[in-house]
Scaffold this active site. Structure first.
Site, PDB file in Angstrom:
ATOM      1  N   LYS A 227       0.849  -1.193   0.000  1.00  0.00           N
ATOM      2  CA  LYS A 227       0.000   0.000   0.000  1.00  0.00           C
ATOM      3  C   LYS A 227       0.885   1.244   0.000  1.00  0.00           C
ATOM      4  O   LYS A 227       1.742   1.408   0.864  1.00  0.00           O
ATOM      5  CB  LYS A 227      -0.914   0.005   1.220  1.00  0.00           C
ATOM      6  CG  LYS A 227      -1.881   1.179   1.190  1.00  0.00           C
ATOM      7  CD  LYS A 227      -2.617   1.359   2.495  1.00  0.00           C
ATOM      8  CE  LYS A 227      -2.982   2.828   2.648  1.00  0.00           C
ATOM      9  NZ  LYS A 227      -3.410   3.152   4.008  1.00  0.00           N
TER      10      LYS A 227
ATOM     11  N   GLY B 130      -7.933   9.076  10.508  1.00  0.00           N
ATOM     12  CA  GLY B 130      -8.171   9.151  11.944  1.00  0.00           C
ATOM     13  C   GLY B 130      -9.232  10.146  12.382  1.00  0.00           C
ATOM     14  O   GLY B 130      -9.398  10.386  13.571  1.00  0.00           O
TER      15      GLY B 130
ATOM     16  N   ALA C   6      -9.448   5.287   5.206  1.00  0.00           N
ATOM     17  CA  ALA C   6      -9.322   6.466   6.058  1.00  0.00           C
ATOM     18  C   ALA C   6     -10.615   7.225   6.306  1.00  0.00           C
ATOM     19  O   ALA C   6     -11.389   7.472   5.400  1.00  0.00           O
ATOM     20  CB  ALA C   6      -8.296   7.449   5.494  1.00  0.00           C
ATOM     21  N   GLY C   7     -10.826   7.543   7.562  1.00  0.00           N
ATOM     22  CA  GLY C   7     -11.912   8.441   7.943  1.00  0.00           C
ATOM     23  C   GLY C   7     -13.212   7.789   8.393  1.00  0.00           C
ATOM     24  O   GLY C   7     -14.102   8.474   8.874  1.00  0.00           O
TER      25      GLY C   7
ATOM     26  N   ASN D  84      -8.752   1.437  10.626  1.00  0.00           N
ATOM     27  CA  ASN D  84      -7.831   1.300  11.748  1.00  0.00           C
ATOM     28  C   ASN D  84      -8.348   2.043  12.985  1.00  0.00           C
ATOM     29  O   ASN D  84      -8.816   1.448  13.945  1.00  0.00           O
ATOM     30  CB  ASN D  84      -6.423   1.764  11.366  1.00  0.00           C
ATOM     31  CG  ASN D  84      -5.355   1.373  12.393  1.00  0.00           C
ATOM     32  OD1 ASN D  84      -4.185   1.328  12.076  1.00  0.00           O
ATOM     33  ND2 ASN D  84      -5.726   1.070  13.635  1.00  0.00           N
TER      34      ASN D  84
END
Lengths: 67, 262
Positions: free
Chosen positions: B105, B166, B192-193, B214
């Protein structure tokens, strides 16, 4: 004796030590790391053939948790 | 879709087939045990990992591979934290040397406050990595033109951000993500997000091929439970997408027949 930089830290090793010997000295598992020697990646097959000299820079990396 | 075909509904990235459409990050957890438990509960078969200097002086500290077996879970080396093409390439070349990983990635960041990707450097790096034989999943902005550009230069998967890394804000620009999904021939994985399971469901209902999560899991009060929630959210969203939702009407349509009304 040779002074090298290992992961940014100055250390002293015996002269004409190989990367393989360096890993052994620090008890690092060569299967779980990758190594850069003076900016160039060292293939695993060359660990025994690559000798270290004064002022060499060695980076030993591994995988850690990340996003 | 028949039941047999549903079972074969795999996510194929480059030459890798995954049953789970949820990819999980391994950062920010309390400890490795929690990381391992959350991954197990999430059902993810692929996890992102970072490459960092080994702590030479404290080798007795536990390491990630002690808890997550790279033979059982696919490690996806990531260039998180890299702000230049040079650093990203260096990181992934080292990752490949470590264990022969070809699927990686790429993430080249451009701004410390927003962690928005620097797309000029990202496109440049993708080209080089593809030439070197890597299969590259690419973190990118939700700009359809740039997403197309990445596909054109050989990206194995397009990974547009839902919102900043995040942030937990969910999908900010659904229209753009939809355009990217419609135009792409390689998998689109929202990265993400995402903040909670319903965000993942929405992404999957829109036709995204997968999601990467994550912070939403690691920062939950109960990460292991949130991991399960995301697993279910992704499955629900994928099923809804495949099932094909009903049309929206502004007026009511009765669910019970009028005939025989007393």
């Amino acid at each position: 004796m040779a002074k090298i930089q290992l992961n940014g830290k100055k250390i002293t090793i015996k002269s004409k030590a190989s990367i393989y010997q360096l890993l052994k000295k620090f008890k690092l598992n060569n299967k779980k790391v990758a190594i850069e020697h003076n900016g160039a990646i060292v293939p695993k097959s060359n660990y025994k053939k690559k000798y270290l000299k004064n002022n060499d820079k060695v980076e030993v990396v591994h995988f850690i948790g990340g996003g | 879709m028949e039941e047999d075909n549903l079972k074969k509904d795999n996510l194929k990235i480059a030459n890798i087939k995954l049953k789970s459409r949820l990819i999980v990050g391994t950062g920010k957890y309390k400890n490795f045990k929690e990381t391992a438990n959350a991954i197990k509960e999430s059902g993810a078969e692929m996890v992102t990992v970072a490459v960092r200097r080994i702590n030479i002086l404290d080798k007795n500290k536990p390491i990630l591979t002690d808890y997550i077996d790279p033979k059982k879970i696919i490690y996806l080396p990531n260039t998180a934290g890299c702000f230049t093409s040079e650093d990203a390439l260096r990181t992934l070349r080292l990752a490949r040397e470590m264990g022969g990983w070809k699927l990686v990635k790429l993430e080249v960041l451009g701004d410390k406050k927003t962690l928005y990707p620097n797309m000029i450097e990202t496109v440049k790096s993708t080209k080089i990595l593809v030439k070197e034989g890597f299969n590259v999943m690419v973190y990118c902005t939700d700009d359809p033109l740039l997403a197309k550009k990445l596909e054109d230069v050989g990206a194995s998967a397009i990974m547009p951000l839902a919102s900043p890394i995040g942030s937990g804000l969910g999908i900010l620009n659904k229209v753009n993500i939809s355009i990217i999904v419609k135009q792409s021939k390689v998998p689109v994985i929202v990265d993400a997000g995402l903040g909670t399971a319903s965000d993942a469901t929405i992404a999957m209902e829109m036709g995204c091929d997968g999601v990467l999560v994550n912070s939403a899991i690691a920062n939950a009060k109960n990460p292991v439970l949130m991991a399960r929630s995301f697993k279910n959210g992704v499955i629900s969203g994928r099923d809804s997408f495949l099932a094909g939702r009903m049309k929206k009407n502004i007026f009511a349509t009765a669910s019970s027949p009028i005939d025989g009304l007393i």
